[in-house]
Structure formats: structure tokens, C-alpha cells
Design an enzyme around this catalytic site. Structure first.
Site, PDB file in Angstrom:
ATOM      1  CE  LYS A   1      19.830  61.105  72.336  1.00 14.06           C
ATOM      2  NZ  LYS A   1      20.913  61.163  73.341  1.00 14.06           N
TER       3      LYS A   1
ATOM      4  CB  VAL B   1      28.678  55.277  78.645  1.00 20.57           C
ATOM      5  CG1 VAL B   1      29.393  56.603  78.792  1.00 20.57           C
ATOM      6  CG2 VAL B   1      28.147  55.084  77.232  1.00 20.57           C
TER       7      VAL B   1
ATOM      8  CB  ALA C   1      12.805  54.636  70.509  1.00 22.09           C
TER       9      ALA C   1
ATOM     10  CB  SER D   1      17.437  64.527  70.886  1.00 24.58           C
ATOM     11  OG  SER D   1      16.968  64.725  69.581  1.00 24.58           O
TER      12      SER D   1
ATOM     13  CE1 TYR E   1      20.787  60.102  68.827  1.00 21.10           C
ATOM     14  CE2 TYR E   1      18.819  61.305  68.167  1.00 21.10           C
ATOM     15  CZ  TYR E   1      20.068  61.286  68.752  1.00 21.10           C
ATOM     16  OH  TYR E   1      20.595  62.442  69.282  1.00 21.10           O
TER      17      TYR E   1
ATOM     18  CG  ASN F   1      27.691  64.663  75.623  1.00 24.81           C
ATOM     19  OD1 ASN F   1      26.901  65.333  74.969  1.00 24.81           O
ATOM     20  ND2 ASN F   1      28.868  64.262  75.134  1.00 24.81           N
TER      21      ASN F   1
END
Ligand SMILES: NC(=O)c1ccc[n+]([C@@H]2O[C@H](COP(=O)([O-])OP(=O)(O)OC[C@H]3O[C@@H](n4cnc5c(N)ncnc54)[C@H](O)[C@@H]3O)[C@@H](O)[C@H]2O)c1
Length: 265
Positions: A158, A62, A156, A141, A154, A89
Site C-alpha cells: 500500500k 489483474v 508495504a 489503505s 500488505y 481496487n
């Protein structure tokens, strides 16, 4: 002739992506499952066939915008020139004290969890615009509610997903494209298999990948009330739903204290 709806899923070889791919396949969608894990994709294709679906799978990192554009173009062509649902995802998690996680690992989390989503949104846009009532689902999340200790970068990323979802839901409304995000707390997948943080100890890892897949399918076809109120974010599970309510009513100082206590700090 009935039209076969289509869904393109990144990070589909395992965990939430895989459960989501199989759930849409059972519902009659043509499923495009893409990942860097080609072994996992082979078994996914077999499992989709086993539930009577027609799998289309392929390698996709991605973080590579060209590969993203190539794969989405190939998929929509093979699937009848339509893209009903785009699911961003793919994601990775690193936990621990911020200063102990080396910088290349931190930047990798940012690349996959944020730039990967931008690449997906950008490449999917022309196909979504050409398909009536299309939907983008971004995996955010519960860590997008309040910054989470021991998963700072992580968490941040989201918040980034939350922000881009809100903005594009407004921007793309004119094209009839819904843009929504899904907010689970910890889910039992490979991502959380070996992690131990204050919050996993305090809150446990209760959700399954299937719980999240079911929430995604439900959010893609929302209730009358969700449509009327234009719901953009979909918390999954009682703990996340309670956290969202608390975040609306608790003063920020108390939210900080609650998150500090849950992290055991
Ligand atoms: N597991 C949880 O507790 C949890 C909670 C909230 C949100 N989420 C989010 O849900 C999503 C899926 O998580 P999961 O728990 O299923 O994780 P997982 O580790 O089980 O699966 C992630 C998949 O993404 C793939 N992937 C990794 N890097 C990639 C890349 N560069 N390009 C393409 N594919 C790549 C992996 O190969 C794997 O198949 C992530 O965005 C995650 O942040 C997970």
C-alpha cells in the site's frame, strides 16, 4: 444527447469493488465490473440491472497485463469510447507473523496489489488521456501511513500504491488526468472476515464497503477546497483521518511506539 460516464472497476465481484460498482450504477454511470470470481460477477450484473444500470462484466486477473489491456479496450469500445474513471481496487491480504506466511503467499500479495495496479494504470492510460477530466482511483489503505506489524508485506504494497499515485498525479496532470488514492482502515468485507491481529483487536473493524464506496464517489467529484488544494489521498473514517493528522505532527519515534502499542507488541 447526455453523455453516459463510464467506470472500470477491478475486483468488482465482492466487497468494496461491488459496493462501488452499484453506487456508480445508481448515479447513471456505465459500469465495467471485472474480477476472477465469475459467479460473483453474474450476481453483480443482476444487481446493476436491478438499479436501472447497464452492466458490462468479464473475467480479469489483474496480474495479467495482456488480459488487462484486452478488457479495458473491450469495455471502452462498448461504453462509447470513453473512460471517465479507472478504479484499481482488486487486492488481497495475508496477516500473521512475517516468517509464518509462506513465500508464495507473500509474493502473491505483491503481484496482485502492486503489479495489478501498474497493469491497470498502463493499459488505461490511452483511454483516460482521450477522455476529458478523467480520474484514476487506487485503493491504498491506512496501512500506507506507517508500516503495519502482522501485515508487513500488505502494508508495504500500500506504500507502493501511495507512491505511484503521488508520482502519476504529477506526471499526468499535463493530460488533465487526476490520480488519487483512498485510505480506509479495516472494512467489514470477506478480506477481514477471519483475521485477528493486534490492530483489529485494538481498533475494531468499523467501516462498511458502502462507506468506502461513498468516499470514492465523493473523491471522484471533489469539493471546491479539495480541488483547490489538489488533494491526492482521501482517508476514510474518523480513525484514519486522526492517524493522518498524527502522522504529520508526531515525531517518528512516537509514531513507532504508537503503532507498536496498537499491534500489542
Ligand atoms: N477490507 C479492508 O479492511 C480494506 C482496508 C483498506 C483497503 N482495502 C483495499 O480495498 C480493496 C478491496 O478490498 P475488499 O475488502 O473489498 O476485498 P474483498 O476480498 O472483499 O474483494 C476483493 C475482490 O478482488 C478480487 N480479486 C482478488 N484477486 C484478484 C485478481 N488477481 N484479479 C482480479 N480480481 C481479484 C476478489 O475475487 C474479490 O472479488 C483492496 O485493494 C484492499 O487492499 C481493504
Amino acid at each position: 444527447m447526455p453523455v453516459n460516464k463510464t467506470v472500470f472497476i477491478t475486483g468488482a465481484a465482492a466487497g468494496i469493488g461491488r459496493a462501488t460498482a452499484l453506487t456508480f450504477a445508481r448515479d447513471g454511470y456505465t459500469v465495467g465490473g471485472y474480477d476472477i470470481d465469475e459467479v460473483g460477477l453474474k450476481t453483480l450484473a443482476g444487481d446493476i440491472e436491478a438499479v436501472g444500470g447497464r452492466p458490462i462484466t468479464g473475467h480479469l486477473d489483474v496480474t495479467d497485463p495482456d488480459e488487462m489491456a484486452q478488457r479495458i479496450g473491450e469495455f471502452t469500445k462498448a461504453a462509447g469510447d470513453r473512460l471517465d474513471v479507472m478504479i484499481n481496487n482488486a487486492g488481497i491480504l495475508r496477516t500473521g507473523r512475517f516468517e509464518d506466511i509462506d513465500i508464495s503467499a507473500q509474493l502473491n500479495v505483491i503481484d496482485i496489489n502492486t503489479k495489478g495496479v501498474v497493469n491497470g494504470l498502463h493499459a488505461a492510460f490511452p483511454y483516460l488521456r482521450a477522455t476529458p477530466n478523467s480520474v484514476v482511483v487506487n485503493l491504498a489503505s491506512a496501512s500506507a501511513i506507517y508500516g503495519q506489524a502482522e501485515l508487513a508485506t500488505y502494508s508495504a504494497t500500500k506504500f507502493f500504491v501511495r507512491g505511484i499515485t503521488e508520482a502519476l498525479d504529477i506526471e499526468w496532470n499535463r493530460y488533465g488526468i487526476r490520480v488519487i488514492s483512498i485510505w480506509p482502515l479495516y472494512v467489514k468485507t470477506a478480506m477481514t472476515e477471519h483475521i485477528k491481529t493486534g490492530t483489529t483487536e485494538a481498533l475494531g473493524i468499523k467501516l462498511t464497503a458502502q462507506d468506502v464506496a461513498d468516499a470514492i464517489v465523493a473523491a471522484v467529484e471533489p469539493s471546491w477546497l479539495q480541488r483547490r488544494t489538489h488533494q491526492v489521498h482521501f482517508p476514510v473514517g474518523t480513525q484514519t483521518k486522526a492517524s493522518v493528522v498524527l502522522s504529520r505532527f508526531l515525531p517518528v519515534g512516537l509514531q513507532r511506539l504508537l503503532n507498536k502499542r496498537l499491534a500489542g507488541l
